[in-house]
Design an enzyme around this catalytic site. Structure first.
Site, PDB file in Angstrom:
ATOM      1  N   TYR A 221       0.830  -1.204   0.000  1.00 32.85           N
ATOM      2  CA  TYR A 221       0.000   0.000   0.000  1.00 32.85           C
ATOM      3  C   TYR A 221       0.862   1.251   0.000  1.00 32.85           C
ATOM      4  O   TYR A 221       2.043   1.220   0.359  1.00 32.85           O
ATOM      5  CB  TYR A 221      -0.983   0.015   1.175  1.00 32.85           C
ATOM      6  CG  TYR A 221      -0.369   0.335   2.518  1.00 32.85           C
ATOM      7  CD1 TYR A 221      -0.330   1.642   2.994  1.00 32.85           C
ATOM      8  CD2 TYR A 221       0.150  -0.665   3.326  1.00 32.85           C
ATOM      9  CE1 TYR A 221       0.214   1.942   4.227  1.00 32.85           C
ATOM     10  CE2 TYR A 221       0.701  -0.381   4.555  1.00 32.85           C
ATOM     11  CZ  TYR A 221       0.729   0.928   5.005  1.00 32.85           C
ATOM     12  OH  TYR A 221       1.278   1.223   6.222  1.00 32.85           O
ATOM     13  N   CYS A 222       0.251   2.349  -0.428  1.00 29.94           N
ATOM     14  CA  CYS A 222       0.892   3.665  -0.412  1.00 29.94           C
ATOM     15  C   CYS A 222      -0.139   4.663   0.115  1.00 29.94           C
ATOM     16  O   CYS A 222      -1.001   4.304   0.915  1.00 29.94           O
ATOM     17  CB  CYS A 222       1.413   4.033  -1.803  1.00 29.94           C
ATOM     18  SG  CYS A 222       0.136   4.144  -3.067  1.00 29.94           S
ATOM     19  N   ARG A 223      -0.068   5.895  -0.340  1.00 33.99           N
ATOM     20  CA  ARG A 223      -1.006   6.909   0.132  1.00 33.99           C
ATOM     21  C   ARG A 223      -2.379   6.758  -0.509  1.00 33.99           C
ATOM     22  O   ARG A 223      -3.396   6.725   0.161  1.00 33.99           O
ATOM     23  CB  ARG A 223      -0.465   8.324  -0.118  1.00 33.99           C
ATOM     24  CG  ARG A 223      -1.377   9.435   0.401  1.00 33.99           C
ATOM     25  CD  ARG A 223      -0.811  10.822   0.164  1.00 33.99           C
ATOM     26  NE  ARG A 223      -0.419  11.050  -1.208  1.00 33.99           N
ATOM     27  CZ  ARG A 223      -1.253  11.426  -2.190  1.00 33.99           C
ATOM     28  NH1 ARG A 223      -2.516  11.619  -1.948  1.00 33.99           N
ATOM     29  NH2 ARG A 223      -0.808  11.611  -3.410  1.00 33.99           N
TER      30      ARG A 223
END
Length: 151
Positions: A104-106
């Site tokens: 995951y990221c932002r």
């Protein structure tokens, strides 16, 4: 069947085929990457032995991250000036090959790049969390924050 009904049926079939061909598919992703919702990601974390990979910058990670996540940035973004040997491609050996990988990221864009890097390196159980930490927080799921009040 009369001629008019045959025309209606043919028109319907052409329309149906066109919809099937041109309709966007929500689950489309690069080969080997499974896109999942935050709800499915939370379920995966709770029920499976999963390696949670956060590919954002250190400052983003420190502001909030999923409990148990490991930070390995995929790129230098958002004012981060990490050396190339600090990024995912150089640190890929830190990602276990015998576990499912939740990336995951932002917001879900960098995680696609990271997931692609993993799949290209031979990883097969790669899950991209759509919407990133923003969607996770919007769903009301808990995060860990390293920031202290007054920082």
């Amino acid at each position: 069947m009369d001629k008019q009904n045959l025309v209606y049926l043919a028109s319907f079939l052409v329309l149906l085929i066109a919809i099937m061909i041109f309709a966007p598919r929500a689950q489309d992703s690069p080969a080997g990457i499974k896109n999942i919702t935050v709800e499915k990601a939370k379920e995966l974390i709770e029920k499976e032995d999963v390696f949670i990979l956060d590919v954002r910058t250190p400052s983003e990670f420190n502001s909030s991250h999923i409990e148990g996540a490991v930070l390995i940035p995929v790129t230098n973004s958002g004012g981060s000036y990490l050396s190339p040997d600090s990024l995912l491609e150089a640190r890929i050996d830190e990602v276990p090959e015998d576990k499912k990988i939740l990336v995951y990221c932002r917001s879900g864009h960098r995680s696609v790049s990271a997931s692609t890097i993993l799949v290209n390196a031979g990883y097969s159980d790669v899950y991209n969390m759509q919407g990133g930490i923003n969607a996770w927080i919007d769903a009301g799921y808990p995060v860990i924050s390293s920031k202290k009040f007054g920082d």
